[in-house]
Write an enzyme that holds these catalytic residues in place. Structure first.
Site, PDB file in Angstrom:
ATOM      1  N   ASP A  40      -0.630  -7.216  36.351  1.00 37.90           N
ATOM      2  CA  ASP A  40      -1.854  -8.009  36.396  1.00 37.90           C
ATOM      3  C   ASP A  40      -3.003  -7.175  35.840  1.00 37.90           C
ATOM      4  O   ASP A  40      -3.000  -5.934  35.954  1.00 37.90           O
ATOM      5  CB  ASP A  40      -2.177  -8.445  37.827  1.00 37.90           C
ATOM      6  CG  ASP A  40      -3.340  -9.433  37.869  1.00 37.90           C
ATOM      7  OD1 ASP A  40      -3.285 -10.442  37.131  1.00 37.90           O
ATOM      8  OD2 ASP A  40      -4.300  -9.215  38.626  1.00 37.90           O
ATOM      9  N   GLU A  42      -7.496  -7.133  35.233  1.00 37.32           N
ATOM     10  CA  GLU A  42      -8.827  -7.712  35.406  1.00 37.32           C
ATOM     11  C   GLU A  42      -9.649  -7.315  34.187  1.00 37.32           C
ATOM     12  O   GLU A  42      -9.419  -6.246  33.586  1.00 37.32           O
ATOM     13  CB  GLU A  42      -9.492  -7.217  36.690  1.00 37.32           C
ATOM     14  CG  GLU A  42      -8.784  -7.643  37.962  1.00 37.32           C
ATOM     15  CD  GLU A  42      -8.717  -9.146  38.173  1.00 37.32           C
ATOM     16  OE1 GLU A  42      -9.551  -9.873  37.574  1.00 37.32           O
ATOM     17  OE2 GLU A  42      -7.830  -9.610  38.909  1.00 37.32           O
ATOM     18  N   GLU A  99     -21.312 -12.658  36.281  1.00 35.58           N
ATOM     19  CA  GLU A  99     -20.356 -13.719  36.614  1.00 35.58           C
ATOM     20  C   GLU A  99     -18.942 -13.170  36.749  1.00 35.58           C
ATOM     21  O   GLU A  99     -18.140 -13.681  37.540  1.00 35.58           O
ATOM     22  CB  GLU A  99     -20.400 -14.850  35.591  1.00 35.58           C
ATOM     23  CG  GLU A  99     -20.127 -14.435  34.154  1.00 35.58           C
ATOM     24  CD  GLU A  99     -21.396 -14.060  33.399  1.00 35.58           C
ATOM     25  OE1 GLU A  99     -21.372 -14.159  32.160  1.00 35.58           O
ATOM     26  OE2 GLU A  99     -22.391 -13.672  34.046  1.00 35.58           O
ATOM     27  N   HIS A 140     -10.486 -11.311  43.035  1.00 35.52           N
ATOM     28  CA  HIS A 140      -9.371 -11.118  42.110  1.00 35.52           C
ATOM     29  C   HIS A 140      -9.243  -9.639  41.786  1.00 35.52           C
ATOM     30  O   HIS A 140      -9.767  -9.141  40.790  1.00 35.52           O
ATOM     31  CB  HIS A 140      -9.596 -11.944  40.842  1.00 35.52           C
ATOM     32  CG  HIS A 140      -9.429 -13.404  41.044  1.00 35.52           C
ATOM     33  ND1 HIS A 140      -8.306 -14.095  40.652  1.00 35.52           N
ATOM     34  CD2 HIS A 140     -10.237 -14.308  41.640  1.00 35.52           C
ATOM     35  CE1 HIS A 140      -8.436 -15.375  40.982  1.00 35.52           C
ATOM     36  NE2 HIS A 140      -9.606 -15.528  41.575  1.00 35.52           N
ATOM     37  N   ASP A 193      -3.442  -8.435  43.681  1.00 32.05           N
ATOM     38  CA  ASP A 193      -2.835  -9.592  43.034  1.00 32.05           C
ATOM     39  C   ASP A 193      -1.414  -9.308  42.564  1.00 32.05           C
ATOM     40  O   ASP A 193      -0.532 -10.163  42.673  1.00 32.05           O
ATOM     41  CB  ASP A 193      -3.687 -10.041  41.847  1.00 32.05           C
ATOM     42  CG  ASP A 193      -4.936 -10.802  42.282  1.00 32.05           C
ATOM     43  OD1 ASP A 193      -5.130 -10.971  43.496  1.00 32.05           O
ATOM     44  OD2 ASP A 193      -5.718 -11.213  41.409  1.00 32.05           O
TER      45      ASP A 193
END
Length: 235
Positions: free
Chosen positions: A8, A10, A53, A151, A156
């Site tokens: 995973d 980010e 954001e 997240h 994750d």
């Protein structure tokens, strides 16, 4: 032995073509659908600002990542951990797209898309029409995701590994692993492991007579037709 990597990432945003960068990578090794305990995790300096954001999604700010290694500095170690194994990711084209952009930026080849295993596509085929994001799948499989308030790639990927094993059949190791475990288990129960000797079941004369009497009460029983009937009965 089948080795796979569950991965995973980010990122600072949604599109590497617009300059978004990887900020976190986490990966877990599984062999024959069983986690081995080997994992790899790194935070990366994206060399750009992290938009507010994006921070709201994963919790990382520009200040938190400043001074972390740049992608070019960890690329070799990442590729060494990945090896040539298939790579499992949820919405895998997203992760592959970002990793490819980072690899190409530092003069390395993109990942072979033939290695890509998209757990999101697996979930959609198994649960068509239902929500198949990571949270929904954790709830469906009874996996505790209460710690997932943002997240984070490290958390994750741990959840995704459990989800993937469920999608592949419920965290059950392959037959080759079961056979490997069986031998030492047998030895621990009282001696060296040995091959099992077949023990065919041979009916007694009384049992054969009772069976013949039962068939005699049936109308045209299947068991008296070839190839089931004994040679002498078929003649």
């Amino acid at each position: 032995m089948t080795r796979q990597i569950v991965l995973d990432t980010e990122t600072t945003g949604l599109d590497p073509l617009l300059g978004d960068r990887v900020i976190e990578i986490a990966a877990i090794e599984i062999v024959n659908l069983v986690p081995t305990g080997r994992s790899w995790h790194v935070l990366v300096d994206p060399e750009r600002e992290v938009p507010p954001e994006s921070t709201r999604v994963h919790g990382f700010t520009t200040e938190m990542l400043r001074g972390k290694p740049k992608f070019a500095e960890i690329a070799e170690e990442l590729l060494r951990f990945l090896g040539d194994s298939p790579i499992v990711a949820h919405n895998a084209p997203f992760d592959f797209g970002f990793l490819d952009a980072e690899l190409q930026r530092c003069g390395r080849a993109a990942l072979d898309r033939a290695r890509m295993v998209d757990s999101l596509e697996l979930a959609k085929r198994r649960f068509p029409g239902l929500p198949n994001n990571l949270d929904a799948l954790c709830r469906r499989f009874g996996i505790d995701n209460s710690m997932r308030t943002s997240h984070n790639a490290l958390l994750d990927v741990q959840l995704l590994a459990q989800v993937y094993l469920e999608l592949m059949g419920g965290r059950q190791p392959g037959l080759s692993l079961a056979a490997a475990v069986a031998a030492p288990a047998a030895a621990s129960l009282g001696g060296p492991a040995r091959e099992r000797t077949p023990r065919p079941i041979v009916p007694s004369e009384a049992e054969l007579a009772a069976h013949a009497a039962f068939l005699g009460r049936l109308k045209d029983p299947l068991w008296l037709r070839p190839p089931f009937a004994p040679a002498e009965a078929a003649e």
